[in-house]
Design a protein around this motif. Structure first.
Motif, PDB file in Angstrom:
ATOM      1  N   LEU A  35      30.113 -14.247   6.396  1.00 16.66           N
ATOM      2  CA  LEU A  35      29.205 -13.147   6.051  1.00 16.66           C
ATOM      3  C   LEU A  35      29.098 -12.124   7.171  1.00 16.66           C
ATOM      4  CD1 LEU A  35      26.367 -15.168   4.285  1.00 16.66           C
ATOM      5  CD2 LEU A  35      28.093 -13.705   3.202  1.00 16.66           C
ATOM      6  N   LEU A  36      29.127 -12.593   8.413  1.00 16.19           N
ATOM      7  CA  LEU A  36      29.017 -11.672   9.542  1.00 16.19           C
ATOM      8  C   LEU A  36      30.235 -10.755   9.626  1.00 16.19           C
ATOM      9  CD1 LEU A  36      27.238 -10.833  11.898  1.00 16.19           C
ATOM     10  CD2 LEU A  36      28.430 -12.514  13.300  1.00 16.19           C
ATOM     11  N   LEU A  70      22.910 -13.872   4.758  1.00 11.57           N
ATOM     12  CA  LEU A  70      23.207 -14.296   6.127  1.00 11.57           C
ATOM     13  C   LEU A  70      21.949 -14.789   6.836  1.00 11.57           C
ATOM     14  CD1 LEU A  70      25.159 -14.506   8.570  1.00 11.57           C
ATOM     15  CD2 LEU A  70      24.643 -12.096   9.039  1.00 11.57           C
ATOM     16  N   TRP A 104      32.226  -9.868   7.087  1.00 15.42           N
ATOM     17  CA  TRP A 104      32.130  -8.934   5.965  1.00 15.42           C
ATOM     18  C   TRP A 104      31.068  -7.863   6.226  1.00 15.42           C
ATOM     19  CZ3 TRP A 104      34.382  -8.266   1.072  1.00 15.42           C
ATOM     20  CH2 TRP A 104      35.494  -9.076   0.833  1.00 15.42           C
ATOM     21  N   LEU A 105      29.931  -8.273   6.777  1.00 18.36           N
ATOM     22  CA  LEU A 105      28.860  -7.314   7.064  1.00 18.36           C
ATOM     23  C   LEU A 105      29.294  -6.302   8.121  1.00 18.36           C
ATOM     24  CD1 LEU A 105      25.909  -6.519   6.498  1.00 18.36           C
ATOM     25  CD2 LEU A 105      25.253  -8.067   8.343  1.00 18.36           C
ATOM     26  N   ALA A 106      30.004  -6.750   9.141  1.00 20.97           N
ATOM     27  CA  ALA A 106      30.444  -5.842  10.199  1.00 20.97           C
ATOM     28  C   ALA A 106      31.417  -4.795   9.668  1.00 20.97           C
ATOM     29  CB  ALA A 106      31.095  -6.636  11.334  1.00 20.97           C
ATOM     30  N   VAL A 134      24.360  -9.039   1.506  1.00 23.12           N
ATOM     31  CA  VAL A 134      25.096  -9.880   2.453  1.00 23.12           C
ATOM     32  C   VAL A 134      24.212 -10.228   3.648  1.00 23.12           C
ATOM     33  CG1 VAL A 134      27.055  -9.934   4.064  1.00 23.12           C
ATOM     34  CG2 VAL A 134      27.379  -9.084   1.743  1.00 23.12           C
ATOM     35  N   PHE A 135      23.473  -9.243   4.168  1.00 22.53           N
ATOM     36  CA  PHE A 135      22.598  -9.500   5.309  1.00 22.53           C
ATOM     37  C   PHE A 135      21.485 -10.480   4.935  1.00 22.53           C
ATOM     38  CE2 PHE A 135      18.974  -8.458   8.072  1.00 22.53           C
ATOM     39  CZ  PHE A 135      19.550  -8.729   9.303  1.00 22.53           C
ATOM     40  N   SER A 136      20.920 -10.323   3.753  1.00 21.40           N
ATOM     41  CA  SER A 136      19.854 -11.236   3.313  1.00 21.40           C
ATOM     42  C   SER A 136      20.364 -12.666   3.190  1.00 21.40           C
ATOM     43  CB  SER A 136      19.284 -10.775   1.964  1.00 21.40           C
ATOM     44  OG  SER A 136      18.744  -9.486   2.074  1.00 21.40           O
ATOM     45  N   CYS A 162      25.559  -4.446   1.512  1.00 18.88           N
ATOM     46  CA  CYS A 162      25.209  -4.842   2.878  1.00 18.88           C
ATOM     47  C   CYS A 162      23.832  -5.498   2.936  1.00 18.88           C
ATOM     48  CB  CYS A 162      25.270  -3.637   3.824  1.00 18.88           C
ATOM     49  SG  CYS A 162      26.958  -3.137   4.242  1.00 18.88           S
ATOM     50  N   LEU A 200      32.010  -3.869   6.382  1.00 22.43           N
ATOM     51  CA  LEU A 200      31.383  -3.008   5.367  1.00 22.43           C
ATOM     52  C   LEU A 200      30.311  -2.105   5.985  1.00 22.43           C
ATOM     53  CD1 LEU A 200      31.129  -5.449   2.329  1.00 22.43           C
ATOM     54  CD2 LEU A 200      32.869  -3.697   2.800  1.00 22.43           C
ATOM     55  N   GLY A 201      29.603  -2.606   6.982  1.00 19.77           N
ATOM     56  CA  GLY A 201      28.629  -1.774   7.689  1.00 19.77           C
ATOM     57  C   GLY A 201      29.308  -0.638   8.444  1.00 19.77           C
TER      58      GLY A 201
END
Length: 166
Positions: A53-54, A26, A56-58, A22-24, A19, A60-61
């Motif tokens: 990415l958003l 993003l 996937w981040l949502a 991915v956030f970095s 995460c 997985l987060g």
């Protein structure tokens, strides 16, 4: 149950690291898109990559939050129950999560991934199959299902009405 705890910690650390990465990426992608929009012509791929990415981040987060019991929940009513009733309510809650994650995320996600893979649809600016956009659904559903099973087993194995936080 020590094995479950070790697996959950390893999963949490791994998901946390993914995460962060991915956030970095993003953040860098969105900043690059904004910068290029103002000074040059914005590359079309930045918006599509940010959307991928958003999503996937949502997902997985959400898995990460559920693994640490930090996911959104309303327990105002349940907190007033007797300990054994509270445990049963939590088991029911995790059973509902398990049912949703298996039916919608895992099975539905696998079907959606296969359909998009078979259709050959492409993400126009990234040049990759659209199926990879949806792969996070069965991955997240599988992980949430395993976590829900673990939480149910931990709650059912607690003794004397003692409540363990799953």
């Amino acid at each position: 149950m020590k094995l479950f705890e070790r697996l959950q910690r390893a999963l949490s650390k791994t998901l946390g690291g993914i995460c962060v990465v991915v956030f970095s990426v993003l953040v860098i992608d969105v900043l690059w898109g904004v910068f290029t929009r103002h000074f040059t012509e914005q590359p079309a791929w930045t918006e599509e990559l940010a959307r991928l990415l958003l999503v996937w981040l949502a997902i997985l987060g959400g898995v990460l939050a559920y693994s640490g019991d930090r996911h959104l929940g309303v327990d105002v009513l349940v907190s007033h129950f007797h300990a054994s009733t509270r445990r049963h309510a939590r088991v029911f809650s995790h059973l509902c999560v398990l049912g949703f994650s298996v039916a919608v995320l895992l099975i539905g996600g696998i079907d959606l991934f296969r359909d998009r893979l078979d259709s050959g649809q492409m993400m126009s600016t990234l040049g990759i199959r659209k199926a990879w956009f949806y792969l996070v659904l069965p991955v997240g559903g599988g992980l949430i299902s395993l976590l829900a099973i673990e939480k149910i087993l931990l709650l059912l194995s607690s003794q004397d009405g003692k409540e363990e936080e799953a």
